[in-house]
Write an enzyme that holds these catalytic residues in place. Structure first.
Site, PDB file in Angstrom:
ATOM      1  N   CYS A  95       0.749  -1.256   0.127  1.00  0.00           N
ATOM      2  CA  CYS A  95       0.085  -0.134  -0.153  1.00  0.00           C
ATOM      3  C   CYS A  95       1.006   1.236   0.038  1.00  0.00           C
ATOM      4  O   CYS A  95       1.467   1.423  -0.901  1.00  0.00           O
ATOM      5  CB  CYS A  95      -0.703  -0.157   1.271  1.00  0.00           C
ATOM      6  SG  CYS A  95      -2.427   1.009   0.948  1.00  0.00           S
ATOM      7  N   HIS A 217      -3.608  -5.221   1.156  1.00  0.00           N
ATOM      8  CA  HIS A 217      -2.803  -5.629   2.441  1.00  0.00           C
ATOM      9  C   HIS A 217      -2.794  -6.984   2.623  1.00  0.00           C
ATOM     10  O   HIS A 217      -3.724  -7.554   3.285  1.00  0.00           O
ATOM     11  CB  HIS A 217      -3.656  -4.654   3.613  1.00  0.00           C
ATOM     12  CG  HIS A 217      -3.310  -3.369   3.510  1.00  0.00           C
ATOM     13  ND1 HIS A 217      -2.391  -2.822   4.406  1.00  0.00           N
ATOM     14  CD2 HIS A 217      -3.936  -2.304   2.941  1.00  0.00           C
ATOM     15  CE1 HIS A 217      -2.437  -1.310   4.223  1.00  0.00           C
ATOM     16  NE2 HIS A 217      -3.462  -1.046   3.397  1.00  0.00           N
ATOM     17  N   GLU A 219      -1.034  -8.302   4.996  1.00  0.00           N
ATOM     18  CA  GLU A 219      -0.628  -8.557   6.212  1.00  0.00           C
ATOM     19  C   GLU A 219      -2.106  -8.423   7.198  1.00  0.00           C
ATOM     20  O   GLU A 219      -2.310  -8.822   8.499  1.00  0.00           O
ATOM     21  CB  GLU A 219       0.179  -7.571   6.841  1.00  0.00           C
ATOM     22  CG  GLU A 219      -0.371  -6.066   7.180  1.00  0.00           C
ATOM     23  CD  GLU A 219      -0.614  -5.360   5.871  1.00  0.00           C
ATOM     24  OE1 GLU A 219      -0.321  -5.834   4.882  1.00  0.00           O
ATOM     25  OE2 GLU A 219      -0.798  -4.169   6.113  1.00  0.00           O
TER      26      GLU A 219
HETATM   27  N1  LIG Z   1      -3.143   1.999   3.959  1.00  0.00           N
HETATM   28  C1  LIG Z   1      -2.571   2.716   3.328  1.00  0.00           C
HETATM   29  O1  LIG Z   1      -1.110   2.376   3.285  1.00  0.00           O
HETATM   30  C2  LIG Z   1      -2.803   4.080   2.774  1.00  0.00           C
HETATM   31  C3  LIG Z   1      -2.018   4.582   1.654  1.00  0.00           C
HETATM   32  C4  LIG Z   1      -2.128   5.825   1.582  1.00  0.00           C
HETATM   33  N2  LIG Z   1      -1.957   6.806   2.477  1.00  0.00           N
HETATM   34  C5  LIG Z   1      -3.392   6.343   0.662  1.00  0.00           C
HETATM   35  O2  LIG Z   1      -4.257   6.657   1.418  1.00  0.00           O
HETATM   36  O3  LIG Z   1      -3.535   6.129  -0.541  1.00  0.00           O
END
Ligand SMILES: NC(=O)CC[C@H](N)C(=O)O
Length: 253
Positions: A95, A217, A219
């Site tokens: 992400c 994600h 994890e």
């Molecule tokens: N969950 C995250 O890693 C968010 C990724 C990033 N900050 C976004 O909103 O795009």
């Protein structure tokens, strides 16, 4: 050999503990280290086999998600990172970590005209938090070996993968880099590609397959009880994300 994982923290990281836990469930030894410690001592990465950039909002997503930490890696840790890559080690960005990898120059995205792909704001202009279905589209990536399909959550605002043009996307495709795609699921009527990504890309690797970034994600789906429908689904043993971390550990077996 038990591989050691450097989970890189920065101001605004918020998935570093879950990510270290996921690697440990898969059999690795994970350590969370702040980027300022690494900047003080670039050689510390030599003690690790896997580098992981976890999710979150590094530096508050200022200047664009991943831009500041990506620049720190590109300009202040480039020698340490080049050595890490050249030694055949693994790099994973989840992400915000994918956003950082895109901006760091580590994913073989840049050419003589600059970056040939980026992660833009979601087409809806909104932060999206939901589960998606994913399919593995090439066998290039170390982390996705033996995996065909995955169910994972996403939570991001800037996750729309875009190429500079069709020719650039074709080049990534031909190199097997566009490894992870959003896919249709029979039991889900929502748009399967949540952010409008070109060619449904949810994750990509470098040309070697040892550097990998993805918007979903893994994890957050290690244990089966993390799935919103775990009591209603036919019994299953573990979360879909665990195999991805296990593949990284087994790479060093
Ligand atoms: N969950 C995250 O890693 C968010 C990724 C990033 N900050 C976004 O909103 O795009």
């Amino acid at each position: 050999m038990t591989p050691r994982v450097l989970v890189l923290r920065a101001p605004g990281s918020n998935c570093d503990m879950e990510t270290a836990y996921a690697f440990e469930q898969a059999g690795a030894a994970a350590e969370r280290i702040h980027v300022n410690r690494w900047l003080e001592m670039p050689q510390l990465a030599g003690d690790f086999q896997i580098l992981c950039l976890p999710g979150g909002f590094s530096y508050g997503d200022d200047l664009g998600a991943g831009r500041i930490l990506g620049n720190q890696l590109r300009h202040h840790l480039s020698d340490a990172l080049a050595a890490f890559r050249d030694q055949g080690k693994l790099i994973l960005g989840i992400c915000n970590g994918f956003q950082i990898l895109v901006k760091s120059g580590l994913l073989d995205i840049d050419d003589d005209q600059g970056p040939a792909a980026t992660l833009n704001w979601n087409k809806s202009g909104r932060f999206i938090d939901r589960w998606v279905t994913l399919r593995v589209a090439s066998d290039r990536c170390v982390f996705l070996q033996g995996i065909e399909q995955l169910n994972l959550p996403i939570a991001h605002a800037e996750g729309q993968f875009l190429g500079r043009d069709e020719a650039a996307l074709d080049r990534f495709e031909d190199a097997g880099q566009l490894t992870l795609r959003y896919a249709k699921a029979d039991d889900d009527s929502r748009p399967y590609n949540p952010n409008g990504a070109a060619r449904d890309v949810a994750g990509m690797c470098d040309r070697s397959g040892r550097v990998f970034g993805l918007m979903p994600h893994p994890e957050r789906f290690i244990d089966r009880t993390q799935h919103p429908q775990w009591t209603r689904r036919p019994k299953f043993d573990e979360g879909d994300g665990l195999q991805l971390f296990r593949n990284a550990v087994q790479y060093f077996a």
